[in-house]
Motif scaffolding. Structure first.
Motif, PDB file in Angstrom:
ATOM      1  N   PRO A   1     -14.010   2.558 -99.783  1.00  0.00           N
ATOM      2  CA  PRO A   1     -13.509   1.239 -99.621  1.00  0.00           C
ATOM      3  C   PRO A   1     -12.210   1.193 -98.631  1.00  0.00           C
ATOM      4  O   PRO A   1     -11.540   2.315 -98.505  1.00  0.00           O
ATOM      5  CB  PRO A   1     -13.323   0.928-100.827  1.00  0.00           C
ATOM      6  N   ARG A   2     -12.072   0.093 -98.150  1.00  0.00           N
ATOM      7  CA  ARG A   2     -10.692  -0.154 -97.546  1.00  0.00           C
ATOM      8  C   ARG A   2      -9.779  -0.734 -98.634  1.00  0.00           C
ATOM      9  O   ARG A   2     -10.131  -1.381 -99.333  1.00  0.00           O
ATOM     10  CB  ARG A   2     -10.878  -1.147 -96.487  1.00  0.00           C
ATOM     11  N   ASP A   8     -12.242  -4.835 -99.735  1.00  0.00           N
ATOM     12  CA  ASP A   8     -13.661  -5.167 -99.225  1.00  0.00           C
ATOM     13  C   ASP A   8     -13.884  -6.267-100.275  1.00  0.00           C
ATOM     14  O   ASP A   8     -14.568  -7.396-100.134  1.00  0.00           O
ATOM     15  CB  ASP A   8     -14.577  -3.995 -99.299  1.00  0.00           C
ATOM     16  N   SER A   9     -13.798  -6.008-101.691  1.00  0.00           N
ATOM     17  CA  SER A   9     -14.212  -6.802-102.894  1.00  0.00           C
ATOM     18  C   SER A   9     -13.000  -7.795-103.286  1.00  0.00           C
ATOM     19  O   SER A   9     -13.124  -8.572-104.058  1.00  0.00           O
ATOM     20  CB  SER A   9     -14.465  -6.076-103.862  1.00  0.00           C
TER      21      SER A   9
END
Length: 331
Positions: free
Chosen positions: A21-22, A42-43
């Motif tokens: 993830p970023r 991202d989330s």
């Protein structure tokens, strides 16, 4: 002049094939005491940082999204020395890759993840700077200095050296030769690479006396020119000051603090620029205080509770992270 780097939460740009993830590290204020956590870009969720052991006094935290590794400096209790730990994402066990009982230290991970630029505070007035190849456990001492900056290819390291006493001089360490050399034949106050190591943004002592602003130095032609100055006449008609220059991870965008006339901290705007010195946005003090950091190739995190995340060019709105602040030592 600041000796230490700001508290650092560095995101290495991931490749398209990466599945990690970023994001970047924050301190979650919903917990007592506040605990380090990972903000997933991202989330858009705050996620707990999974650690096998307990730690205190976190200083620097780096997320290497290309290789899926977390690096952080902390200690297990007040009697233990500070150490640098590395763990695999998300649930890997923490491994010690460096420790120094001489005192606290700051570190900057090279983009390829192979070396650490270290600033160690010991019994001296100024920190001792060095490069540590953590996989081969090889240390190269660079003398007293501060403000290291890795080139994007991890082959070079800029730093300001203090040869016994002030002022500071700009040096460059080469990984290939494992040695450092003087770059500019006059004192330098600040310096960072652009994405082209042949061009460096800096402020020399003579420039600071003429006009306290940054220049870009073309090493190939040995030419200096103004980097980001909207009005060239401002140096003559107004008291302008630019300081605390920092680069985004890919060194294509930069930010610094600028004040005109009144140099009180509350009068400092945060200027975000591209590699050519074009101004992308001006952030008022109240919007970025107390801190601003680059969290990815084009992301800027600033303020606290909530932390705000915006793009370098100011487009696309902003993300708010409530009940969050940047990681700090708690006494």
């Amino acid at each position: 002049m600041a000796v230490f780097l700001p508290f650092t939460f560095y995101l290495f740009p991931s490749s398209f094939a990466a599945s990690y993830p970023r994001g970047f590290f924050i301190e979650d204020l919903r917990h007592t005491p506040p605990s380090p956590a990972f903000y997933n870009l991202d989330s858009h969720r705050v996620e707990p940082l999974s650690l096998k052991n307990s730690y205190i006094d976190f200083i620097d935290m780096f997320w290497d999204s290309e290789r899926g590794r977390v690096y952080f400096s902390a200690r297990s209790n007040h009697k233990e020395p500070f150490r640098i730990y590395m763990k695999d994402w998300p649930d890997g066990e923490e491994k010690v890759i460096y420790e120094n009982p001489a005192g606290p230290f700051r570190f900057l991970l090279s983009p390829d993840g192979q070396r650490l630029a270290l600033q160690v505070m010991g019994p001296f007035t100024w920190p001792i700077l060095g490069v540590y190849d953590w996989q081969n456990q090889k240390w190269t001492a660079l003398g007293q200095g501060h403000s290291p900056d890795w080139s994007t290819d991890s082959k070079k390291l800029l730093f300001l050296k203090i040869p016994g006493s002030l002022p500071t001089w700009l040096y460059e360490y080469s990984v290939e030769t494992d040695s450092a050399a003087l770059l500019v034949n006059e004192p330098v106050m600040e310096a960072v690479y652009t994405d082209d190591p042949g061009q460096i943004i800096l402020k020399t002592a003579s420039q600071a006396k003429r006009c306290d602003t940054f220049q870009i130095w073309n090493r190939r032609s040995d030419r200096f020119q103004a980097f980001c100055l909207d009005d060239p006449s401002a140096c003559k008609t107004k008291h302008i000051s630019q300081r605390d220059l920092a680069a985004f991870p890919a060194h294509r965008f930069f930010f610094f603090k600028e004040s005109i006339g009144n140099h009180d901290p509350e009068n400092q705007s945060l200027i975000v620029t591209d590699v050519w010195g074009g101004r992308l946005q001006t952030v008022p003090f109240d919007d970025w205080d107390p801190q601003a950091i680059a969290v990815e190739a084009t992301g800027l995190a600033m303020s606290e509770d909530p932390i705000l995340v915006v793009s370098a060019d100011g487009a696309g709105g902003k993300i708010e992270i409530p009940q969050a602040q940047f990681v700090r030592i708690h006494h």
